[in-house]
Motif scaffolding. Structure first.
Motif, PDB file in Angstrom:
ATOM      1  N   GLU A   3       0.829  -1.208   0.000  1.00  0.00           N
ATOM      2  CA  GLU A   3       0.000   0.000   0.000  1.00  0.00           C
ATOM      3  C   GLU A   3       0.859   1.251   0.000  1.00  0.00           C
ATOM      4  O   GLU A   3       0.558   2.223  -0.719  1.00  0.00           O
ATOM      5  CB  GLU A   3      -0.926  -0.001   1.223  1.00  0.00           C
ATOM      6  CG  GLU A   3      -1.890   1.182   1.249  1.00  0.00           C
ATOM      7  CD  GLU A   3      -2.857   1.115   2.413  1.00  0.00           C
ATOM      8  OE1 GLU A   3      -3.623   2.079   2.594  1.00  0.00           O
ATOM      9  OE2 GLU A   3      -2.854   0.096   3.136  1.00  0.00           O
ATOM     10  N   ALA A   4       1.949   1.223   0.769  1.00  0.00           N
ATOM     11  CA  ALA A   4       2.839   2.384   0.814  1.00  0.00           C
ATOM     12  C   ALA A   4       3.536   2.594  -0.532  1.00  0.00           C
ATOM     13  O   ALA A   4       3.777   3.740  -0.937  1.00  0.00           O
ATOM     14  CB  ALA A   4       3.880   2.195   1.926  1.00  0.00           C
ATOM     15  N   GLY A  21       2.268   1.953  -3.477  1.00  0.00           N
ATOM     16  CA  GLY A  21       1.294   2.592  -4.352  1.00  0.00           C
ATOM     17  C   GLY A  21       1.089   4.061  -4.027  1.00  0.00           C
ATOM     18  O   GLY A  21       1.041   4.913  -4.926  1.00  0.00           O
ATOM     19  N   ASN A  22       0.988   4.384  -2.745  1.00  0.00           N
ATOM     20  CA  ASN A  22       0.792   5.779  -2.333  1.00  0.00           C
ATOM     21  C   ASN A  22       1.984   6.641  -2.725  1.00  0.00           C
ATOM     22  O   ASN A  22       1.820   7.783  -3.165  1.00  0.00           O
ATOM     23  CB  ASN A  22       0.565   5.847  -0.824  1.00  0.00           C
ATOM     24  CG  ASN A  22      -0.767   5.241  -0.402  1.00  0.00           C
ATOM     25  OD1 ASN A  22      -1.687   5.123  -1.203  1.00  0.00           O
ATOM     26  ND2 ASN A  22      -0.861   4.838   0.859  1.00  0.00           N
ATOM     27  N   ALA A  23       3.186   6.093  -2.567  1.00  0.00           N
ATOM     28  CA  ALA A  23       4.389   6.865  -2.898  1.00  0.00           C
ATOM     29  C   ALA A  23       4.475   7.135  -4.399  1.00  0.00           C
ATOM     30  O   ALA A  23       4.861   8.237  -4.815  1.00  0.00           O
ATOM     31  CB  ALA A  23       5.628   6.117  -2.416  1.00  0.00           C
ATOM     32  N   ARG A  67       1.944   7.398  -6.506  1.00  0.00           N
ATOM     33  CA  ARG A  67       0.927   8.399  -6.849  1.00  0.00           C
ATOM     34  C   ARG A  67       1.314   9.792  -6.367  1.00  0.00           C
ATOM     35  O   ARG A  67       0.947  10.797  -6.982  1.00  0.00           O
ATOM     36  CB  ARG A  67      -0.413   7.995  -6.241  1.00  0.00           C
ATOM     37  CG  ARG A  67      -1.092   6.856  -7.007  1.00  0.00           C
ATOM     38  CD  ARG A  67      -2.518   6.721  -6.530  1.00  0.00           C
ATOM     39  NE  ARG A  67      -3.325   5.985  -7.473  1.00  0.00           N
ATOM     40  CZ  ARG A  67      -3.976   4.869  -7.205  1.00  0.00           C
ATOM     41  NH1 ARG A  67      -3.887   4.333  -6.000  1.00  0.00           N
ATOM     42  NH2 ARG A  67      -4.715   4.277  -8.114  1.00  0.00           N
ATOM     43  N   ALA A  68       2.064   9.869  -5.269  1.00  0.00           N
ATOM     44  CA  ALA A  68       2.449  11.165  -4.714  1.00  0.00           C
ATOM     45  C   ALA A  68       3.727  11.715  -5.345  1.00  0.00           C
ATOM     46  O   ALA A  68       4.182  12.797  -4.970  1.00  0.00           O
ATOM     47  CB  ALA A  68       2.637  11.044  -3.202  1.00  0.00           C
ATOM     48  N   PHE A 114      -4.563  -2.673  -7.110  1.00  0.00           N
ATOM     49  CA  PHE A 114      -3.880  -1.418  -7.403  1.00  0.00           C
ATOM     50  C   PHE A 114      -3.747  -1.219  -8.905  1.00  0.00           C
ATOM     51  O   PHE A 114      -3.943  -0.110  -9.417  1.00  0.00           O
ATOM     52  CB  PHE A 114      -2.493  -1.396  -6.747  1.00  0.00           C
ATOM     53  CG  PHE A 114      -1.693  -0.173  -7.107  1.00  0.00           C
ATOM     54  CD1 PHE A 114      -1.852   1.008  -6.401  1.00  0.00           C
ATOM     55  CD2 PHE A 114      -0.794  -0.188  -8.173  1.00  0.00           C
ATOM     56  CE1 PHE A 114      -1.130   2.149  -6.743  1.00  0.00           C
ATOM     57  CE2 PHE A 114      -0.068   0.940  -8.520  1.00  0.00           C
ATOM     58  CZ  PHE A 114      -0.238   2.112  -7.804  1.00  0.00           C
ATOM     59  N   SER A 152      -2.831   7.313 -13.199  1.00  0.00           N
ATOM     60  CA  SER A 152      -1.868   7.962 -12.311  1.00  0.00           C
ATOM     61  C   SER A 152      -0.455   7.415 -12.469  1.00  0.00           C
ATOM     62  O   SER A 152       0.523   8.143 -12.342  1.00  0.00           O
ATOM     63  CB  SER A 152      -2.318   7.804 -10.855  1.00  0.00           C
ATOM     64  OG  SER A 152      -2.468   6.430 -10.529  1.00  0.00           O
TER      65      SER A 152
END
Length: 518
Positions: free
Chosen positions: A242-243, A245-247, A249-250, A263, A272
Motif C-alpha cells: 500500500e505504501a 502505491g501511495n508513494a 501516486r504522490a 492497485f 496515475s
C-alpha cells in the motif's frame, strides 16, 4: 583438450541451437523485455531513481551469493553482474561471458569473458570467476543460494586459460549448465572481495550506502562495460504494498515492485501510474508437506487438488490477471509437458478419497502470510472451497519478514509461489531429497535418480521426456497444488522510460541500469 576444436571435441553453443534453446549471443545492453517502455523520446542521463520493494528488515543483504529476497536481488543486480542471465523465455544469454562452448559430453565448459572493469579499477580475469565459484561453494557458507545448484562444478580441475577464458570441469554431464549460471546467487565478485559491506563488483552502479531494512543508495559507475546507467543515483527502499502505491501516486518514487491486481486496476483506470505486466510471470500454489500426516498419503494430496476451483481463485485472488495451473511448475517453459490434461474440480471424488483416508470432517491449519500479494486471500478462498467436502481449514498467519524460512519447518500446509526459473532449476531447488527449499518435503530417491539422469542426458528429446516424467510424477503424487500462474505486475511513474515487461528472476526484472527519466 589439447587437440584442435571440432564438433566432436567441442560442441560450440554460441550461435547454434543449443540444448537449452537457441542462444542469442548479441549484446544485451538494451535488455530483452517486450512492449512499450513508457516515456517518449530518447533516453537521457541524469536524475535520481527511487525503487520500492517489500522489505526484509535486518535480514536484508548486499552479499550477492546470499541474496534471498527480491529487494536483495535488485541491489545486488545493480552492483554485480553474472556470467550469464536468463531472458524472458528462460534461455541463457550473455553478460560477463560473451560466449560459451562445451565438449560433446557436456562435462567441460569454456566461457570467454568480456572486457569488464571492477569498481576498484581492476580488470575482470578468469581467476575472479574461479574465486567467485569457490566462495559460492564454500561448505561453511550455508546461506549461499546457488551452492546446491553449482555443486556439479569440480573446482580442483577447473582453470584459467589465457587472459579471458575460464574452463569449468564438471563432476557429471550437465547439458543445461549455462542456465545454472544465470540463476540467483551466481554473481561474479572480485578475487579481492572480502567484506560484503564493501562490495567489489562490475555492476552499473557503485555502492554509496546501505542500511538493512531501510535504504540503499548507489551512484552510476561510468566505467561499466555496457555503457553505464542513465540515472546518476539509484535508491532502493523498503515499503509495504500500500505504501508503494501511495508513494508512486504522490511522486515520491519512480518504481513499485510487485503491485496488487487491485492497485493495477485502479491505477490503469485513473492513469496515475503505468503498470508493466509480464503475463503468467509467477506460479501460485498451496503446498502440502508429504512427510506429515495426512499428506504422507498421496490420496489426501490428490483430494485437496481436486477441491480447488482454480478459475475462481484466478478470478478472485488475481482479479483475472493470470491463467489456471495444472499442479506443475513452469507452464509455457521448456520441458513443460503440454499434453497433460487440465485437472478439474471434482468434490465428490475428493470427498471419497478423504473418507477412504479417514480424514473427512477433520480440521487442518494452513500457514500463510502477507509477504506476497494474494497469499492470505488464496488461503481464505481455498478454505471455503475445501469446506464443500467437509474439510475445515484454519488460517494461521506468520511474519512477512521470515515467512519463507519459517514455511520450511512450520505447518503441514502453506502458501507457496515461485518466480520465473527453468524447470530443471525449480526441481533441483525444491523437489530433491537434499533440496534447500523443499517446502513440500518431497523426498524420493527414485525421483532424484531420474533427475540426475535427465541432467546428464545430452540428447534433447530424451532429456525432455525425462523431465516430463518428473513433472507428471509431482502432479500425480506430490504435495504441490499449483492453482494459477499470476501476471507479474510492477508500476512506474509516467515519466519513466526503459522498464521492460520481464518475469521475475530474469535479466530485465528489477534492473535499473537502462531506466531513464523524461
Amino acid at each position: 583438450m589439447s587437440t584442435p576444436r571440432s564438433r566432436r571435441n567441442f560442441l560450440a553453443l554460441a550461435g547454434t541451437a543449443s540444448t537449452a534453446g537457441a542462444l542469442a549471443l548479441t549484446g544485451c545492453g538494451a535488455g530483452t523485455g517486450s512492449g512499450s517502455d513508457g516515456a517518449k523520446g530518447r533516453p537521457q542521463r541524469g536524475g535520481r531513481f527511487r525503487a520500492l520493494f517489500t522489505g526484509g528488515g535486518e535480514r536484508e543483504t548486499i552479499d550477492p551469493h546470499a541474496e534471498a529476497l527480491a529487494i536483495d536481488m535488485a541491489r545486488t543486480k545493480a552492483l554485480f553482474d553474472r556470467l550469464v542471465e536468463l531472458d524472458a523465455s528462460m534461455a541463457p544469454v550473455p553478460r560477463l561471458a560473451t560466449k560459451w562452448e562445451s565438449d560433446a559430453e557436456a562435462t567441460v565448459w569454456r566461457f570467454t569473458l568480456r572486457d569488464a572493469t571492477f569498481h576498484d579499477g581492476k580488470k575482470l580475469v578468469p581467476d575472479d570467476v574461479l574465486f567467485s565459484l569457490a566462495r559460492i561453494l564454500d561448505p561453511k557458507a550455508t546461506s549461499h543460494f546457488a551452492q546446491s545448484l553449482l555443486s556439479v562444478v569440480d573446482l580442483k580441475k577447473s582453470r584459467s586459460i589465457g587472459k579471458n577464458t575460464v574452463e569449468l570441469r564438471l563432476t557429471r554431464p550437465s547439458a543445461d549448465f549455462p542456465s545454472l549460471l544465470g540463476t540467483l546467487g551466481t554473481a561474479i565478485v572480485s578475487s579481492r572481495y572480502d567484506d560484503p559491506s564493501e562490495p567489489v563488483g562490475t555492476g552499473a552502479f557503485r555502492l554509496t550506502s546501505f542500511r538493512p531494512g531501510r535504504s540503499f543508495t548507489a551512484e552510476r559507475f561510468d566505467d561499466h562495460w555496457d555503457g553505464g546507467a542513465y540515472v546518476d543515483e539509484l535508491r532502493i527502499l523498503s515499503a509495504e504494498a500500500e505504501a508503494r502505491g501511495n508513494a508512486l501516486r504522490a511522486g515520491e518514487a519512480e518504481y513499485g515492485y510487485e503491485m496488487t491486481p487491485t492497485f493495477a486496476r485502479t491505477a490503469e483506470a485513473d492513469g496515475s501510474v503505468r503498470i508493466v505486466t509480464a503475463e503468467a510471470g509467477t506460479a501460485q500454489a498451496i503446498v502440502m508437506k508429504c512427510d506429515q500426516e495426512p499428506f504422507d498419503n498421496p490420496d489426501v494430496t490428490l483430494a485437496f487438488k481436486l477441491l480447488a476451483d482454480r478459475q475462481k481463485l484466478v478470478d478472485v485472488v488475481l482479479a483475472g490477471r493470470g491463467t489456471v495451473g495444472n499442479d506443475m511448475f513452469g507452464k509455457g517453459y521448456q520441458y513443460y509437458p503440454e499434453d497433460v490434461p487440465q485437472r478439474r474440480r471434482d468434490v465428490a471424488e475428493a470427498r471419497s478419497l478423504l473418507k477412504k483416508a479417514g480424514v473427512l470432517n477433520k480440521t487442518f491449519s494452513i500457514f500463510t502470510s502477507s509477504v506476497a500479494a494474494g497469499f492470505v486471500e488464496a488461503a481464505t478462498l481455498f478454505a471455503e472451497q475445501a469446506a464443500d467436502a467437509g474439510v475445515r481449514l484454519r488460517i494461521d498467519q506468520g511474519s512477512s519478514e521470515t515467512y519463507f524460512k519459517d514455511q520450511l519447518t512450520k505447518g503441514a500446509m502453506g502458501s507457496h509461489r515461485s518466480g520465473a526459473m527453468t524447470i530443471p532449476n525449480y526441481l533441483n531447488d525444491r523437489m530433491l531429497t537434499e533440496s534447500p527449499f523443499n517446502a513440500s518435503a518431497w523426498r524420493r530417491r527414485d525421483f532424484d535418480k531420474t533427475f540426475a539422469e535427465a541432467q546428464s542426458t545430452t540428447d534433447e528429446a530424451t532429456r525432455t521426456q525425462l523431465y516430463g516424467e518428473l513433472q507428471r510424477t509431482v502432479r500425480d503424487e506430490g504435495g504441490l497444488l499449483f492453482w494459477g500462474h499470476a501476471d507479474w505486475l510492477n508500476a512506474v511513474a509516467s515519466r519513466v522510460g526503459g522498464v521492460k515487461e520481464a518475469p521475475p528472476n530474469t535479466m530485465d526484472s528489477g534492473r535499473f541500469d537502462k531506466v531513464w527519466l523524461a
